[in-house]
Scaffold this motif. Structure first.
Motif, PDB file in Angstrom:
ATOM      1  N   TRP A   1       0.797  -1.225   0.000  1.00 30.08           N
ATOM      2  CA  TRP A   1       0.000   0.000   0.000  1.00 30.08           C
ATOM      3  C   TRP A   1       0.829   1.275   0.000  1.00 30.08           C
ATOM      4  O   TRP A   1       0.318   2.344  -0.315  1.00 30.08           O
ATOM      5  CB  TRP A   1      -0.974  -0.026   1.182  1.00 30.08           C
ATOM      6  CG  TRP A   1      -2.214  -0.752   0.768  1.00 30.08           C
ATOM      7  CD1 TRP A   1      -2.463  -2.088   0.865  1.00 30.08           C
ATOM      8  CD2 TRP A   1      -3.341  -0.180   0.115  1.00 30.08           C
ATOM      9  NE1 TRP A   1      -3.682  -2.390   0.324  1.00 30.08           N
ATOM     10  CE2 TRP A   1      -4.252  -1.235  -0.134  1.00 30.08           C
ATOM     11  CE3 TRP A   1      -3.687   1.106  -0.265  1.00 30.08           C
ATOM     12  CZ2 TRP A   1      -5.475  -1.031  -0.768  1.00 30.08           C
ATOM     13  CZ3 TRP A   1      -4.910   1.320  -0.888  1.00 30.08           C
ATOM     14  CH2 TRP A   1      -5.782   0.247  -1.141  1.00 30.08           C
ATOM     15  N   HIS A   2       2.112   1.184   0.332  1.00 31.74           N
ATOM     16  CA  HIS A   2       2.930   2.397   0.251  1.00 31.74           C
ATOM     17  C   HIS A   2       3.099   2.825  -1.212  1.00 31.74           C
ATOM     18  O   HIS A   2       3.197   4.024  -1.504  1.00 31.74           O
ATOM     19  CB  HIS A   2       4.287   2.182   0.922  1.00 31.74           C
ATOM     20  CG  HIS A   2       5.114   1.104   0.307  1.00 31.74           C
ATOM     21  ND1 HIS A   2       4.957  -0.236   0.619  1.00 31.74           N
ATOM     22  CD2 HIS A   2       6.134   1.168  -0.610  1.00 31.74           C
ATOM     23  CE1 HIS A   2       5.834  -0.956  -0.064  1.00 31.74           C
ATOM     24  NE2 HIS A   2       6.556  -0.128  -0.821  1.00 31.74           N
ATOM     25  N   TRP A   3       3.083   1.851  -2.135  1.00 30.84           N
ATOM     26  CA  TRP A   3       3.135   2.197  -3.555  1.00 30.84           C
ATOM     27  C   TRP A   3       1.824   2.841  -4.008  1.00 30.84           C
ATOM     28  O   TRP A   3       1.818   3.821  -4.757  1.00 30.84           O
ATOM     29  CB  TRP A   3       3.408   0.945  -4.391  1.00 30.84           C
ATOM     30  CG  TRP A   3       4.831   0.496  -4.415  1.00 30.84           C
ATOM     31  CD1 TRP A   3       5.352  -0.612  -3.815  1.00 30.84           C
ATOM     32  CD2 TRP A   3       5.927   1.144  -5.083  1.00 30.84           C
ATOM     33  NE1 TRP A   3       6.702  -0.704  -4.056  1.00 30.84           N
ATOM     34  CE2 TRP A   3       7.081   0.357  -4.835  1.00 30.84           C
ATOM     35  CE3 TRP A   3       6.049   2.298  -5.857  1.00 30.84           C
ATOM     36  CZ2 TRP A   3       8.339   0.697  -5.348  1.00 30.84           C
ATOM     37  CZ3 TRP A   3       7.294   2.637  -6.365  1.00 30.84           C
ATOM     38  CH2 TRP A   3       8.416   1.855  -6.113  1.00 30.84           C
ATOM     39  N   ILE A   4       0.710   2.279  -3.559  1.00 28.75           N
ATOM     40  CA  ILE A   4      -0.597   2.808  -3.970  1.00 28.75           C
ATOM     41  C   ILE A   4      -0.806   4.214  -3.398  1.00 28.75           C
ATOM     42  O   ILE A   4      -1.256   5.131  -4.105  1.00 28.75           O
ATOM     43  CB  ILE A   4      -1.730   1.863  -3.520  1.00 28.75           C
ATOM     44  CG1 ILE A   4      -1.591   0.514  -4.227  1.00 28.75           C
ATOM     45  CG2 ILE A   4      -3.103   2.487  -3.807  1.00 28.75           C
ATOM     46  CD1 ILE A   4      -2.595  -0.534  -3.785  1.00 28.75           C
ATOM     47  N   LEU A   5      -0.488   4.392  -2.113  1.00 30.20           N
ATOM     48  CA  LEU A   5      -0.624   5.725  -1.513  1.00 30.20           C
ATOM     49  C   LEU A   5       0.324   6.716  -2.179  1.00 30.20           C
ATOM     50  O   LEU A   5      -0.020   7.884  -2.378  1.00 30.20           O
ATOM     51  CB  LEU A   5      -0.352   5.645  -0.007  1.00 30.20           C
ATOM     52  CG  LEU A   5      -1.368   4.838   0.810  1.00 30.20           C
ATOM     53  CD1 LEU A   5      -0.927   4.742   2.266  1.00 30.20           C
ATOM     54  CD2 LEU A   5      -2.757   5.471   0.709  1.00 30.20           C
TER      55      LEU A   5
ATOM     56  N   ALA B   1       2.885  -2.329  -6.790  1.00 33.35           N
ATOM     57  CA  ALA B   1       2.210  -2.670  -5.539  1.00 33.35           C
ATOM     58  C   ALA B   1       1.620  -4.074  -5.558  1.00 33.35           C
ATOM     59  O   ALA B   1       1.309  -4.638  -4.504  1.00 33.35           O
ATOM     60  CB  ALA B   1       1.103  -1.652  -5.248  1.00 33.35           C
ATOM     61  N   ILE B   2       1.453  -4.633  -6.755  1.00 36.42           N
ATOM     62  CA  ILE B   2       0.795  -5.930  -6.894  1.00 36.42           C
ATOM     63  C   ILE B   2       1.797  -6.949  -7.418  1.00 36.42           C
ATOM     64  O   ILE B   2       2.481  -6.702  -8.411  1.00 36.42           O
ATOM     65  CB  ILE B   2      -0.420  -5.817  -7.842  1.00 36.42           C
ATOM     66  CG1 ILE B   2      -1.410  -4.779  -7.276  1.00 36.42           C
ATOM     67  CG2 ILE B   2      -1.112  -7.169  -8.014  1.00 36.42           C
ATOM     68  CD1 ILE B   2      -2.548  -4.456  -8.199  1.00 36.42           C
ATOM     69  N   GLN B   3       1.878  -8.077  -6.763  1.00 41.59           N
ATOM     70  CA  GLN B   3       2.912  -9.063  -7.072  1.00 41.59           C
ATOM     71  C   GLN B   3       2.853  -9.529  -8.523  1.00 41.59           C
ATOM     72  O   GLN B   3       3.885  -9.649  -9.194  1.00 41.59           O
ATOM     73  CB  GLN B   3       2.772 -10.262  -6.140  1.00 41.59           C
ATOM     74  CG  GLN B   3       3.860 -11.311  -6.327  1.00 41.59           C
ATOM     75  CD  GLN B   3       3.745 -12.448  -5.331  1.00 41.59           C
ATOM     76  OE1 GLN B   3       2.836 -12.463  -4.499  1.00 41.59           O
ATOM     77  NE2 GLN B   3       4.665 -13.401  -5.394  1.00 41.59           N
TER      78      GLN B   3
ATOM     79  N   MET C   1       3.734   7.447 -14.132  1.00 39.78           N
ATOM     80  CA  MET C   1       4.231   7.130 -12.796  1.00 39.78           C
ATOM     81  C   MET C   1       3.130   6.524 -11.940  1.00 39.78           C
ATOM     82  O   MET C   1       3.377   5.585 -11.168  1.00 39.78           O
ATOM     83  CB  MET C   1       4.790   8.390 -12.135  1.00 39.78           C
ATOM     84  CG  MET C   1       6.092   8.894 -12.734  1.00 39.78           C
ATOM     85  SD  MET C   1       6.631  10.462 -11.973  1.00 39.78           S
ATOM     86  CE  MET C   1       6.817   9.951 -10.259  1.00 39.78           C
ATOM     87  N   THR C   2       1.919   7.054 -12.070  1.00 41.77           N
ATOM     88  CA  THR C   2       0.793   6.525 -11.304  1.00 41.77           C
ATOM     89  C   THR C   2       0.545   5.062 -11.646  1.00 41.77           C
ATOM     90  O   THR C   2       0.395   4.211 -10.755  1.00 41.77           O
ATOM     91  CB  THR C   2      -0.474   7.348 -11.598  1.00 41.77           C
ATOM     92  OG1 THR C   2      -0.259   8.709 -11.215  1.00 41.77           O
ATOM     93  CG2 THR C   2      -1.667   6.794 -10.832  1.00 41.77           C
ATOM     94  N   MET C   3       0.511   4.774 -12.948  1.00 39.16           N
ATOM     95  CA  MET C   3       0.291   3.396 -13.389  1.00 39.16           C
ATOM     96  C   MET C   3       1.444   2.487 -12.950  1.00 39.16           C
ATOM     97  O   MET C   3       1.231   1.359 -12.496  1.00 39.16           O
ATOM     98  CB  MET C   3       0.149   3.373 -14.914  1.00 39.16           C
ATOM     99  CG  MET C   3      -0.249   2.036 -15.505  1.00 39.16           C
ATOM    100  SD  MET C   3      -1.977   1.586 -15.201  1.00 39.16           S
ATOM    101  CE  MET C   3      -2.840   2.768 -16.254  1.00 39.16           C
ATOM    102  N   TYR C   4       2.672   2.976 -13.074  1.00 37.82           N
ATOM    103  CA  TYR C   4       3.846   2.168 -12.745  1.00 37.82           C
ATOM    104  C   TYR C   4       3.891   1.853 -11.250  1.00 37.82           C
ATOM    105  O   TYR C   4       4.209   0.722 -10.852  1.00 37.82           O
ATOM    106  CB  TYR C   4       5.112   2.901 -13.168  1.00 37.82           C
ATOM    107  CG  TYR C   4       6.373   2.103 -12.956  1.00 37.82           C
ATOM    108  CD1 TYR C   4       6.705   1.047 -13.812  1.00 37.82           C
ATOM    109  CD2 TYR C   4       7.229   2.387 -11.899  1.00 37.82           C
ATOM    110  CE1 TYR C   4       7.859   0.296 -13.610  1.00 37.82           C
ATOM    111  CE2 TYR C   4       8.388   1.644 -11.694  1.00 37.82           C
ATOM    112  CZ  TYR C   4       8.694   0.602 -12.549  1.00 37.82           C
ATOM    113  OH  TYR C   4       9.830  -0.134 -12.346  1.00 37.82           O
ATOM    114  N   MET C   5       3.578   2.850 -10.413  1.00 37.60           N
ATOM    115  CA  MET C   5       3.634   2.645  -8.965  1.00 37.60           C
ATOM    116  C   MET C   5       2.599   1.628  -8.512  1.00 37.60           C
ATOM    117  O   MET C   5       2.878   0.800  -7.636  1.00 37.60           O
ATOM    118  CB  MET C   5       3.453   3.981  -8.246  1.00 37.60           C
ATOM    119  CG  MET C   5       4.615   4.943  -8.465  1.00 37.60           C
ATOM    120  SD  MET C   5       4.351   6.583  -7.752  1.00 37.60           S
ATOM    121  CE  MET C   5       4.691   6.256  -6.028  1.00 37.60           C
TER     122      MET C   5
END
Length: 335
Positions: A45-49, A245-247, A237-241
């Motif tokens: 979730w640190h990537w999603i946030l 976040a997802i394996q 960047m939003t899409m990449y982050m």
């Protein structure tokens, strides 16, 4: 029987929402809720946030870029802060009525800064024109970076070797057909140049060309072009982050994520509320082609779209309440 305008708009709204919900239901009817919740819990979730924080920066830059298009001779000067809040109100309205948000954000600045509605609508049209140009440029960039992948994906649907062999063996026929096709398009354009559809197409491309030319007359054209580039970098960047976040999607290369972003952008253009259904379908489709499991691809699309929609609703509501507090006669705030 001709329907009243209000009833016609209501039916169009209901139809677009119905189509969006049907596509969404069709995509996710086989996804178990437990699997979806397990994927959410296991996500980093640190990537999603972080992606949401980056998105907010992108929204603010979009607001600042809008101020570059608004003439200082029209009404009271519009600050980046106020433009940002108007943009977020527009996003909120777009989630309810497709494309209505563009008018809504103009109405906000007309109320608070007394900028003429016609001038604001013109700036939004110009802004959207440039966004369309950048979408085409992004598609071209994705093709340049992942041209072999494009060819492989095309090969999944078309037998390229067989098509190439037939084309070379019938080269005179292919060339003649191409010439006939071009001449036919030219004849249709000449013959039906007064037809409404042809005029709309011609008007659209004139607007695109005119919009690009108009940028050079701005006081800060460099700032406009740089901010436009940054906005699309932030989309990536939003899409990449979120992919990190997802394996299952963390294995994607940057070029593959770029293709996912292109497909998602195309899905958001569809005339449905917030790209519901169309975004999910196109993103899941391209992820499946990359070898991602169908369920994981759909869950990825739901997570990134859902997180962005929640952000837009919360930020949009805050901006709406903030703008409502401003009286019509308020003086422009200091940046």
């Amino acid at each position: 029987m001709k329907l009243p305008p209000k009833l016609k708009k209501a039916l169009q709204l209901i139809l677009s929402l119905g189509v969006a919900l049907w596509i969404f239901w069709f995509l996710y009817k086989d996804i178990e809720l437990d699997s979806f919740l397990a994927q959410i819990k296991s996500s980093k979730w640190h990537w999603i946030l972080g992606s949401l924080a980056v998105s907010l920066i992108g929204f603010w830059i979009r607001g600042w870029r809008w101020t570059l298009l608004i003439s200082k001779d029209e009404g009271k000067a519009v600050t980046a802060s106020r433009a940002y809040h108007a943009v977020m109100v527009g996003y909120l309205v777009n989630l309810l009525v497709p494309r209505a948000g563009e008018v809504a954000r103009c109405g906000v600045l007309q109320r608070t800064n007394k900028v003429p509605m016609g001038h604001l609508i013109g700036t939004v049209i110009l802004e959207r024109t440039i966004d369309f140009v950048f979408l085409l440029a992004t598609i071209f960039l994705a093709f340049s970076v992942e041209n072999q992948l494009f060819i492989e994906l095309a090969g999944e649907f078309i037998d390229l070797d067989n098509l190439r062999e037939k084309a070379f063996s019938n080269l005179p026929v292919v060339f003649g057909g191409f010439v006939v096709f071009v001449l036919t398009l030219y004849w249709i354009g000449r013959r039906f140049r007064d037809h409404g559809l042809v005029q709309k197409i011609q008007h659209f491309f004139r607007e695109v060309l005119g919009g690009v030319k108009q940028i050079k007359n701005l006081q800060n054209p460099l700032g406009f072009w740089l901010s436009s580039i940054v906005i699309w970098v932030i989309y990536f960047m939003t899409m990449y982050m979120v992919s990190m976040a997802i394996q299952s999607t963390a294995i994607l290369s940057m070029g593959e994520v770029l293709l996912v972003m292109v497909m998602g952008s195309i899905g958001m253009i569809a005339p449905v509320q917030g790209g519901i259904g169309t975004f999910h379908a196109l993103v899941a489709l391209i992820l499946i082609q990359f070898g991602i499991a169908e369920a994981d691809g759909k869950i990825f699309a739901a997570i990134i779209h859902g997180s962005q929609m929640i952000l837009m609703v919360l930020a949009g509501l805050l901006s709406w309440f903030w703008m409502l507090r401003l009286p019509v006669e308020s003086q422009p705030e200091q940046a």
